[in-house]
Motif scaffolding. Sequence first.
Motif, PDB file in Angstrom:
ATOM      1  N   GLU A 198      39.685  39.630  24.960  1.00 22.73           N
ATOM      2  CA  GLU A 198      39.601  38.204  25.249  1.00 22.73           C
ATOM      3  C   GLU A 198      38.305  37.645  24.653  1.00 22.73           C
ATOM      4  N   ARG A 199      38.270  36.358  24.404  1.00 23.08           N
ATOM      5  CA  ARG A 199      37.072  35.723  23.847  1.00 23.08           C
ATOM      6  C   ARG A 199      35.923  35.802  24.847  1.00 23.08           C
ATOM      7  N   ALA A 200      34.728  35.981  24.335  1.00 18.54           N
ATOM      8  CA  ALA A 200      33.527  36.047  25.173  1.00 18.54           C
ATOM      9  C   ALA A 200      33.360  34.755  25.972  1.00 18.54           C
ATOM     10  N   PHE A 201      32.849  34.889  27.186  1.00 18.91           N
ATOM     11  CA  PHE A 201      32.521  33.787  28.091  1.00 18.91           C
ATOM     12  C   PHE A 201      33.732  32.986  28.559  1.00 18.91           C
ATOM     13  N   THR A 202      34.946  33.513  28.387  1.00 16.50           N
ATOM     14  CA  THR A 202      36.142  32.781  28.819  1.00 16.50           C
ATOM     15  C   THR A 202      36.828  33.451  30.002  1.00 16.50           C
ATOM     16  N   GLY A 203      36.495  34.690  30.299  1.00 19.26           N
ATOM     17  CA  GLY A 203      37.188  35.437  31.339  1.00 19.26           C
ATOM     18  C   GLY A 203      36.769  35.030  32.741  1.00 19.26           C
ATOM     19  N   GLU A 204      37.678  35.208  33.653  1.00 27.32           N
ATOM     20  CA  GLU A 204      37.478  34.828  35.050  1.00 27.32           C
ATOM     21  C   GLU A 204      36.295  35.530  35.716  1.00 27.32           C
ATOM     22  N   TYR A 205      35.991  36.755  35.329  1.00 25.49           N
ATOM     23  CA  TYR A 205      34.994  37.539  36.063  1.00 25.49           C
ATOM     24  C   TYR A 205      33.665  37.747  35.339  1.00 25.49           C
ATOM     25  N   TYR A 206      33.458  37.145  34.176  1.00 28.29           N
ATOM     26  CA  TYR A 206      32.206  37.426  33.461  1.00 28.29           C
ATOM     27  C   TYR A 206      30.989  36.961  34.240  1.00 28.29           C
ATOM     28  N   ASN A 207      31.116  35.909  35.043  1.00 24.66           N
ATOM     29  CA  ASN A 207      29.994  35.400  35.830  1.00 24.66           C
ATOM     30  C   ASN A 207      30.356  35.390  37.318  1.00 24.66           C
ATOM     31  N   HIS A 208      30.959  36.451  37.766  1.00 29.02           N
ATOM     32  CA  HIS A 208      31.489  36.568  39.142  1.00 29.02           C
ATOM     33  C   HIS A 208      30.736  37.678  39.860  1.00 29.02           C
ATOM     34  N   PHE A 209      30.126  37.353  41.014  1.00 25.68           N
ATOM     35  CA  PHE A 209      29.289  38.354  41.676  1.00 25.68           C
ATOM     36  C   PHE A 209      29.526  38.437  43.186  1.00 25.68           C
ATOM     37  N   GLU A 210      30.755  38.266  43.640  1.00 23.14           N
ATOM     38  CA  GLU A 210      31.089  38.434  45.056  1.00 23.14           C
ATOM     39  C   GLU A 210      31.157  39.919  45.392  1.00 23.14           C
ATOM     40  N   LYS A 211      31.064  40.240  46.677  1.00 20.00           N
ATOM     41  CA  LYS A 211      31.175  41.628  47.146  1.00 20.00           C
ATOM     42  C   LYS A 211      32.641  42.031  47.174  1.00 20.00           C
ATOM     43  N   GLY A 212      32.901  43.226  46.650  1.00 15.78           N
ATOM     44  CA  GLY A 212      34.265  43.737  46.643  1.00 15.78           C
ATOM     45  C   GLY A 212      34.431  44.809  45.580  1.00 15.78           C
ATOM     46  N   LYS A 213      35.665  44.945  45.132  1.00 14.92           N
ATOM     47  CA  LYS A 213      35.949  45.947  44.098  1.00 14.92           C
ATOM     48  C   LYS A 213      36.855  45.335  43.041  1.00 14.92           C
ATOM     49  N   TYR A 214      36.875  45.993  41.890  1.00 10.64           N
ATOM     50  CA  TYR A 214      37.698  45.565  40.766  1.00 10.64           C
ATOM     51  C   TYR A 214      38.708  46.673  40.483  1.00 10.64           C
ATOM     52  N   VAL A 215      39.967  46.271  40.375  1.00  3.84           N
ATOM     53  CA  VAL A 215      41.052  47.228  40.158  1.00  3.84           C
ATOM     54  C   VAL A 215      41.743  46.914  38.842  1.00  3.84           C
ATOM     55  N   CYS A 216      42.483  47.869  38.333  1.00  2.00           N
ATOM     56  CA  CYS A 216      43.238  47.685  37.100  1.00  2.00           C
ATOM     57  C   CYS A 216      44.316  46.618  37.319  1.00  2.00           C
ATOM     58  N   ALA A 217      44.384  45.650  36.417  1.00  6.68           N
ATOM     59  CA  ALA A 217      45.391  44.591  36.515  1.00  6.68           C
ATOM     60  C   ALA A 217      46.798  45.128  36.248  1.00  6.68           C
ATOM     61  N   GLY A 218      46.896  46.290  35.640  1.00  3.18           N
ATOM     62  CA  GLY A 218      48.198  46.864  35.348  1.00  3.18           C
ATOM     63  C   GLY A 218      48.779  47.698  36.466  1.00  3.18           C
ATOM     64  N   CYS A 219      47.913  48.471  37.148  1.00  4.40           N
ATOM     65  CA  CYS A 219      48.455  49.416  38.136  1.00  4.40           C
ATOM     66  C   CYS A 219      47.728  49.406  39.480  1.00  4.40           C
ATOM     67  N   GLY A 220      46.633  48.654  39.609  1.00  6.56           N
ATOM     68  CA  GLY A 220      45.927  48.578  40.891  1.00  6.56           C
ATOM     69  C   GLY A 220      44.940  49.699  41.146  1.00  6.56           C
ATOM     70  N   ASN A 221      44.700  50.561  40.176  1.00  6.69           N
ATOM     71  CA  ASN A 221      43.750  51.665  40.318  1.00  6.69           C
ATOM     72  C   ASN A 221      42.336  51.110  40.533  1.00  6.69           C
ATOM     73  N   ASP A 222      41.619  51.607  41.542  1.00 10.17           N
ATOM     74  CA  ASP A 222      40.229  51.210  41.769  1.00 10.17           C
ATOM     75  C   ASP A 222      39.379  51.647  40.585  1.00 10.17           C
ATOM     76  N   LEU A 223      38.609  50.709  39.989  1.00 11.95           N
ATOM     77  CA  LEU A 223      37.833  51.003  38.789  1.00 11.95           C
ATOM     78  C   LEU A 223      36.324  50.851  38.981  1.00 11.95           C
ATOM     79  N   PHE A 224      35.907  49.708  39.543  1.00 12.66           N
ATOM     80  CA  PHE A 224      34.487  49.386  39.668  1.00 12.66           C
ATOM     81  C   PHE A 224      34.220  48.752  41.031  1.00 12.66           C
ATOM     82  N   THR A 225      32.976  48.870  41.499  1.00 14.55           N
ATOM     83  CA  THR A 225      32.561  48.167  42.715  1.00 14.55           C
ATOM     84  C   THR A 225      31.598  47.053  42.322  1.00 14.55           C
ATOM     85  N   SER A 226      31.494  46.050  43.175  1.00 16.81           N
ATOM     86  CA  SER A 226      30.594  44.929  42.890  1.00 16.81           C
ATOM     87  C   SER A 226      29.138  45.381  42.829  1.00 16.81           C
ATOM     88  N   GLU A 227      28.795  46.472  43.496  1.00 17.21           N
ATOM     89  CA  GLU A 227      27.418  46.979  43.473  1.00 17.21           C
ATOM     90  C   GLU A 227      27.005  47.457  42.080  1.00 17.21           C
TER      91      GLU A 227
END
Length: 159
Positions: free
Chosen positions: A56-85
């Motif tokens: 995707e183009r730089a600075f256009t994605g939903e999460y590039y400047n997103h810093f809430e507490k939680g986790k990030y999962v794969c959009a394809g299968c829901g696999n836990d990938l990263f934590t907000s920490e």
Amino acid sequence: MKNIFLVFLAFALQSCHSQNKTEPKKMEPSVKKTKAEWKAQLSEMEYEVLRNKDTERAFTGEYYNHFEKGKYVCAGCGNDLFTSETKFDSHCGWPSFDQAIKGSVIYKKDVSYGMIRTEVMCAKCEGHLGHVFDDGPKETTGQRFCTNSVSIKFIPATE
């Protein structure tokens, strides 16, 4: 006598080196779908990034400047990938993390576009997430997982 010692030393070093050359076992993805199944499940952009390794183009994605507490999962299968920490602002225009959840991603050498990089993929469905670089925060891991927003979904932490 000195030559015999050097030959023996070279042989011993070669033996040790070749014994440590075992390739790690590649885990088989547990989510396997046909092209048609992926196209039916994913948006057009998700499909292009996750399945066709687009970016995707730089600075256009939903999460590039997103810093809430939680986790990030794969959009394809829901696999836990990263934590907000582990997320940090790298000013590169894509979400950046200094480490992935252990065992959640796999790596592949990427020589596309005349560059040598390390591709990062979901270990569960082999969806393309982005690339990892060695220019992350030195006080943590030194790594920067440069990740496409469209390849991940955010799950807020529950209080």
